[in-house]
Structures are given as C-alpha cells and as structure tokens.
Write a protein that holds these residues in place. Sequence first.
Motif, PDB file in Angstrom:
ATOM      1  N   PHE A  57      -1.009   1.112  10.144  1.00 16.55           N
ATOM      2  CA  PHE A  57      -1.062   0.213   9.002  1.00 16.55           C
ATOM      3  C   PHE A  57      -0.789   1.005   7.725  1.00 16.55           C
ATOM      4  CE2 PHE A  57      -3.762  -1.496  12.292  1.00 16.55           C
ATOM      5  CZ  PHE A  57      -3.460  -2.842  12.316  1.00 16.55           C
ATOM      6  N   SER A  58      -0.148   0.344   6.779  1.00 21.35           N
ATOM      7  CA  SER A  58       0.104   0.951   5.471  1.00 21.35           C
ATOM      8  C   SER A  58      -0.998   0.508   4.517  1.00 21.35           C
ATOM      9  CB  SER A  58       1.478   0.523   4.947  1.00 21.35           C
ATOM     10  OG  SER A  58       1.645   0.937   3.610  1.00 21.35           O
ATOM     11  N   LEU A  59      -1.719   1.498   3.945  1.00 18.62           N
ATOM     12  CA  LEU A  59      -2.825   1.200   3.042  1.00 18.62           C
ATOM     13  C   LEU A  59      -2.625   1.966   1.733  1.00 18.62           C
ATOM     14  CD1 LEU A  59      -5.864   1.457   5.493  1.00 18.62           C
ATOM     15  CD2 LEU A  59      -4.789  -0.625   4.659  1.00 18.62           C
ATOM     16  N   THR A  60      -2.860   1.282   0.633  1.00 20.14           N
ATOM     17  CA  THR A  60      -2.777   1.915  -0.691  1.00 20.14           C
ATOM     18  C   THR A  60      -4.186   2.069  -1.247  1.00 20.14           C
ATOM     19  OG1 THR A  60      -0.620   0.923  -1.081  1.00 20.14           O
ATOM     20  CG2 THR A  60      -1.807   1.752  -3.001  1.00 20.14           C
ATOM     21  N   SER A  61      -4.554   3.312  -1.543  1.00 16.90           N
ATOM     22  CA  SER A  61      -5.914   3.590  -1.988  1.00 16.90           C
ATOM     23  C   SER A  61      -6.194   2.895  -3.319  1.00 16.90           C
ATOM     24  CB  SER A  61      -6.127   5.097  -2.126  1.00 16.90           C
ATOM     25  OG  SER A  61      -7.394   5.365  -2.685  1.00 16.90           O
ATOM     26  N   ALA A  62      -7.372   2.271  -3.414  1.00 16.22           N
ATOM     27  CA  ALA A  62      -7.764   1.599  -4.657  1.00 16.22           C
ATOM     28  C   ALA A  62      -8.197   2.602  -5.716  1.00 16.22           C
ATOM     29  CB  ALA A  62      -8.902   0.618  -4.374  1.00 16.22           C
ATOM     30  N   ARG A  67      -0.498   6.063  -1.259  1.00 18.27           N
ATOM     31  CA  ARG A  67      -0.220   5.241  -0.084  1.00 18.27           C
ATOM     32  C   ARG A  67      -0.360   6.097   1.172  1.00 18.27           C
ATOM     33  NH1 ARG A  67       5.363   1.730   0.900  1.00 18.27           N
ATOM     34  NH2 ARG A  67       4.566   0.361   2.561  1.00 18.27           N
ATOM     35  N   TYR A  68      -1.017   5.547   2.195  1.00 17.36           N
ATOM     36  CA  TYR A  68      -1.251   6.266   3.432  1.00 17.36           C
ATOM     37  C   TYR A  68      -0.806   5.430   4.625  1.00 17.36           C
ATOM     38  CZ  TYR A  68      -4.306   9.262   0.614  1.00 17.36           C
ATOM     39  OH  TYR A  68      -4.803  10.112  -0.328  1.00 17.36           O
ATOM     40  N   ALA A  69      -0.456   6.134   5.690  1.00 16.36           N
ATOM     41  CA  ALA A  69      -0.257   5.512   7.001  1.00 16.36           C
ATOM     42  C   ALA A  69      -1.523   5.768   7.801  1.00 16.36           C
ATOM     43  CB  ALA A  69       0.956   6.101   7.707  1.00 16.36           C
ATOM     44  N   VAL A  70      -2.210   4.704   8.191  1.00 17.50           N
ATOM     45  CA  VAL A  70      -3.472   4.836   8.909  1.00 17.50           C
ATOM     46  C   VAL A  70      -3.248   4.398  10.349  1.00 17.50           C
ATOM     47  CG1 VAL A  70      -5.858   4.065   9.087  1.00 17.50           C
ATOM     48  CG2 VAL A  70      -4.835   4.478   6.834  1.00 17.50           C
ATOM     49  N   LYS A  71      -3.438   5.331  11.265  1.00 21.14           N
ATOM     50  CA  LYS A  71      -3.225   5.057  12.691  1.00 21.14           C
ATOM     51  C   LYS A  71      -4.562   4.700  13.326  1.00 21.14           C
ATOM     52  CE  LYS A  71      -0.295   7.175  15.285  1.00 21.14           C
ATOM     53  NZ  LYS A  71       0.471   8.146  16.095  1.00 21.14           N
ATOM     54  N   LYS A 125      -5.431   9.507   9.249  1.00 19.92           N
ATOM     55  CA  LYS A 125      -4.908   9.212   7.906  1.00 19.92           C
ATOM     56  C   LYS A 125      -3.781  10.192   7.615  1.00 19.92           C
ATOM     57  CE  LYS A 125      -7.288  10.351   4.186  1.00 19.92           C
ATOM     58  NZ  LYS A 125      -6.428  11.163   3.307  1.00 19.92           N
ATOM     59  N   MET A 126      -2.559   9.640   7.426  1.00 13.31           N
ATOM     60  CA  MET A 126      -1.380  10.485   7.247  1.00 13.31           C
ATOM     61  C   MET A 126      -0.658  10.109   5.964  1.00 13.31           C
ATOM     62  SD  MET A 126       1.836  11.025   9.915  1.00 13.31           S
ATOM     63  CE  MET A 126       0.875  12.062  11.009  1.00 13.31           C
ATOM     64  N   GLU A 127       0.012  11.110   5.381  1.00 16.13           N
ATOM     65  CA  GLU A 127       0.813  10.838   4.192  1.00 16.13           C
ATOM     66  C   GLU A 127       1.855   9.761   4.502  1.00 16.13           C
ATOM     67  OE1 GLU A 127       2.740  14.335   2.857  1.00 16.13           O
ATOM     68  OE2 GLU A 127       0.954  15.603   3.034  1.00 16.13           O
ATOM     69  N   TRP A 128       2.064   8.892   3.536  1.00 14.68           N
ATOM     70  CA  TRP A 128       3.112   7.886   3.698  1.00 14.68           C
ATOM     71  C   TRP A 128       4.428   8.482   3.212  1.00 14.68           C
ATOM     72  CZ3 TRP A 128       3.334   3.335   6.158  1.00 14.68           C
ATOM     73  CH2 TRP A 128       4.475   2.567   5.967  1.00 14.68           C
ATOM     74  N   CYS A 129       5.461   8.321   4.036  1.00 15.27           N
ATOM     75  CA  CYS A 129       6.767   8.882   3.690  1.00 15.27           C
ATOM     76  C   CYS A 129       7.757   7.749   3.453  1.00 15.27           C
ATOM     77  CB  CYS A 129       7.264   9.795   4.816  1.00 15.27           C
ATOM     78  SG  CYS A 129       8.902  10.485   4.511  1.00 15.27           S
TER      79      CYS A 129
END
Length: 728
Positions: A57-62, A67-71, A125-129
């Motif tokens: 899922f793509s999540l943007t921290s409040a 932006r992160y890719a959460v597996k 939690k992984m960096e979004w590319c």
Amino acid sequence: MGSATGPQRQFPSGGDYAEALQHTHLCFRHPELKGARPELTKLGLPRAISGAFASVFSLTSATSGQRYAVKCFTRHVPDQERRYQAISSRLARLDPAELSQPWALGFEYLTDAISVGQERYPVLKMEWCEAVTLSSWLDDNHADRFAVGRLADRFEALTRDLAENQIAHGDLQHGNLLVASDDTLRLVDYDGMYVPALAGLEGTERGHRNYQSPLRGNDDFGDNLDRFSAWVIFLSLKAIAADPALWNRLHEPKGEFLLLTEEDFKSPSGSTGLQTLLSHPDRMVSSLADQLRSLAFQPLDVLPPLAGTVPGQRTATTGATRTAASGAGTAPAPAAGGLPGWMAGHVAQSAAPPSTGPVVTSPEGFRVRTSLDVVTAVLWPLVLAVTAFIVVAGLSAPLIGLGVPVAAAVVFTVFARSRRVERAQSRAALAQLTNELAGFEDPVKAAEKLRKDRAKFDAAEAKRIAAHPRAQDKLTAEYHAELKEAEKRKVRKQRDLDKKIDGLAEDLRRALGKALADKQSAYVRDQLSRRLIAQSPPHGIGPTLAARLAAAGIRTAADFKGYRSVQNTNYNSTGAVLVLNNGRVVDVHGIGEAKAIALDVWRKSLVASAEARQPTALSASERQSIEQGIDRRRSQLTIQRKAVESETDASRARARKELENGQERLSRENRRAGDRARQQRQEFSQRAVELQQNRALHGTLSASLEAAKLRRRGLSYASYLRFLYLGH
C-alpha cells in the motif's frame, strides 16, 4: 505479540489489511504511519498491489509528508524477521559512491506494526520510488534504440554491483525492476534476497517462472540465483536495442514477460521466440540467444555471471557490427581453406580430392627432331623426285604403280608421327584429365540434389516443430480430461455419501420410533401374557371352556389376536374361530360367535388398559445406544468421504505424474530431434562448401581438358609435316 511467528500462524488477507488501513490512526503505532493517508481506489478504499506473499500500500505520512510503500504480509515466511534484518544490515553497509546507480531502496522491518482484528502483525516500510516497471518503460521507449541500449548497460552494471557484494535478488523480473525518471534502475521486493549472512537457509520462493532456469529448485539459495534471469533480461534489452520491432513482435500487451517465456527455456527447439532471436541477422542478438539456450539446461552453480562475461563479447560484437556497417554490400571474406567467414568454426573444412598420380602435361606441339624424323623428311623429296622422273621420262608404268612410293611414304610418315613422345604425352594427359573429371559429380546435378534434400529436410523439420506443441497440447488436454473425470467421480461419490449422511437424522428418528414402538409392543404383550383366562375369565367363559382354550394353546390374552366368523352350513348358523398370533385359526368346541366376541372384547379392554400405561419414551441408555449406532455410521461415512478426497488426490497426482513423464518424454525426443536437425544442417553446410569447392575444381578440370584437346589438334598429320620441314 512478537514477530516470531510460528509456521502455523495465519495472516490476514489483502482485503483485511485494506479494511484496517481505512483507519490508520487506529491500526498503526509507528509515528510516521499513524494517521497516514493511504492512496485510494475509485471506490474510496486503500489501493493494494497484491503479490504471492504480501499486499503493498502507498501511504503518505501525516507528520513528515513522506510517501512510503508499506508491505503487509499475507503468508508465513520462515525466519522472516531474521531475513529482513540480515538484508537491511547488508544493504546499509553498501557505499553509494561505489554503486553504478542508486538501485537499493531503504526499508525498515517493523514488528507488531499493524493491528488487524484482535492481533498485531509485522509490516515492511520502504521508501517510495517514483518510477515505472521495466515493461511499462519499454512500452513507451522501445523505439529509442540508444535509450534501450543504455538501459541494458545499466542493468549489466547493476548485476555487477550485486555480484561484487555477494548479493542475489532472487526474483529479477520486469515487475521488480523499476526505471526512474533519470533512466536509472531501482530494485524492489526483497522477500527472496540472498546475502551472505543467510547462507545455509533455504529460499522462500522460486522467482517469476518466465525469468528462471528450468533447473531452479525450491532449495536453491545462494549468490548465483540471479544469473539465468540476468541473461534473460540482458538478451531482451540488447535485442530490442538492435531491433525495436521485436518488442511488438514477441511481447504481448500486459504479458508477464519481456521477449521470452518459460516454455522458450524448456523447449528451445520448438520455441518461436528463441528461434527468432537465434536466426536474427544481428550477430550480437543471435550470439546472446545461443548463449541463453545453452544455459537453460545447466545447473545454477555453473552458470557464468552476466557481469564479467558480456563486456568482451559485447565489444567484439560491436566492432564486428561497425565493420559490417562500413563494408555493407560486400561479401564476407572466406576463411582459410575457402570457407565463408560465418562458417568458420562451425563446419569442418574438406580437403581437396587427392590426385591419382603425377600430373602429366599436354605438349603444345612437336619439339626436337629425331633421326626418324630426319629420315622421314628426306624420304618425301626422294619419293616425289622418283615419281616426277618416271612421269617426265615417259617410262610406262601403271598408275597404281606410281602411287606405291607415295603410299609408302605416307605410311612411313604416319609411323614416324606415332613414335613422337608428344603424342604419348597428349594421350596420357587427356586420359588423366578425363579420369579425374569422371571422379567428380556433375555440379549442376549435385546442387539440385542438395536443394531437394534441404527442401525435404526443411519440410520435415517444420512439420516436426509444428507437431511438438500439438503433442504437448494433447498431453495437457488428456491431463485436464483425467482431472475432470476424477472430479466427476469425486462429486458423484461425495454426493451419494452426503445424501446418506444427511439421511442419518431421518434414520435416527425412524430408529428411535421403531425402538419405542417395539418397547411399547413388548410392554403390551407382557401385560397380556400376565392375564390368564382361567384366573379372570371374561363373561360367559367358565372353567370348562377355559380348559378347552388352554388345550388349544390359548391361556392368556397374549395368545390370540382376535376371531373370525364362520358359517355353519349344517346347522345354518354362524360360528367363530379364534385367530392365533401366527395367523393360524383354531376352532374350540363351545366357543361360538357370542363367546368369541366376549373374548375379543375382553382382550381389547386389556390392550387398551396396557396401552394407557405403556412407556411413552425410551430410557437414556436405550436412546444412547441407538444414537451411538447412528454416530458410528456417520463416522464411517465421513471416513469414506475423506477417502474419496484422498482417492481423488491420488488420481490427480497420477495424472500429473503422467503429464510430467509425457512432457519429459516429448522434451527429450524434441531435444534429440533438435540435435539431429543441427547435425543435419551442419552436413548440408558441409555439402554446400564441398559443392562450391568441387564446382571450382570441376570447372578447372573441364577447362584443362578442353585445352588438352585443343593442343592435341596441334599434333595432327599436317602439323607433323610442317614440323619436319619448318621445325615448329
């Protein structure tokens, strides 16, 4: 709950995670993820990218706006936390300055990070590319040969980075290779990654089937995992760079591959895609395709790494390409021995036919005079002088007599000419050239025969190649037919067993009813058997009749079940017989219709009294005994139903084994046929080379023979006479 999940632990589905992520302020504890905004679908639900082991899922921290890719994991992975810690530690030690490009993405393994239902589960939690998958990039850029070629070189550099650091991704494929905006590569999905700290463990996956060696197994796990898939991807990129039309020709829209699929690796000789690349005019493409074909059936541990193997080959190929380009239109230079350059190293050179003996040359004319020639030269003037003197002197002589000296001179000249060595040499040269020419097949006929043989072979080979997938399809169809039949048998048997199981409730009801009826009947019989007719006789039955009834077997109310009226024809009156329990009737003297009715009424009153007092339910033990019997039947039927499933599984396994054996047999036969075809093609090439050589030699011999014949005409009778007097 910690992350040390046991092998039996069940993980939520992607849908369960999506539901939980609608409330990130509740399901997360991590400060960067708590309250984060998920990317949503058109329906307003968190968008998931689902895979075999997880949903991303793509999540943007409040808090940070990052932006992160959460597996979120959907399946158990052995030693999951240990693996990610080892991978994270190894990637963290990489020096970005020493890498060819920033392909490694940072990630953090979070234990107990997300709450789903009543339990908590780990996430990655992984960096979004901001990048696109390799296949999507090729959809848009395959026509840019320079860009694709540059990306191929960057991919090779990436594999070199991995090899130098003893890292293997484990699943190199178009979906895990992302192309960033600057056309550099990024690697994602580290689930199956190997790093040295994980040595000794088994792999968690086998990788995408369209990129893996047919020989890769579940237990393969080491730094050589990526070698075959690296060759597959590199070949695809280089082929597209050389010929962009290959993308639309061999790739399918939305296809889970680039140019080649699993079937191309398993059956190279029957593969349209691989054969297209093998026969491609670009030598680099055909060489790489040939390399990949040879690697498809080699164990992973002996496969050469892409990095360190290709550069020299690529440089040589590039140089060859430039040379070909600069010399366009020129024929390839023949190799030593007369072979074309493209055949060198592939076709054995044939030696020229051995000479049958020393070469004899044909003389161009007569040379030095011999004594016989001098005599012949002197003879002719003498003969002519004598003949002229006879004619002038008028000496009478027959005309025939005058011709005798001339004829003798002619014969002597013929004899002298035949003794010349030039004549013998000419005959020997003609005979040798004729014999040597006879030893060669007519080049025109040989070329036509070669053409027909090659056309026949090509037709047979095309038929064989076309028949292979049909045979595979037939095997698959038989396999699916067997599965379908096994499923039908299973459904039919299970339906019958389910019907029996469902009927057990009715069987229980009937068994309980019958048991109660039997119990009540037994109670009534017992009560009737206790009422003796002699002790409490009905009205009108005295001791005498009671004795007669006892003699007939009727002592109690339980010994008979009624009466039957009979007509007494002798006395024109109505009598009666008593009906016993077994249906037999007895005629008791003194028992008429009235007394029989009295007995029946007496019995019925006793039956009614007994039925009023009979038990209305079974005892607990009686009911339990019946229920246990039904339970035993249910257990037996359930076991039979499970046996049907096991039997079906065994049928499926047999069908699968037959399919695999058949496929292996077809592959083996196809490989052997492919080897024979390659050998036959080499023989055709050898014959073509020999034909070319023989054609040239045949032409040389033919020209030599014609020249020898021409020189022989220079040794004619007239030439000899000219030689006698002129010397040439």
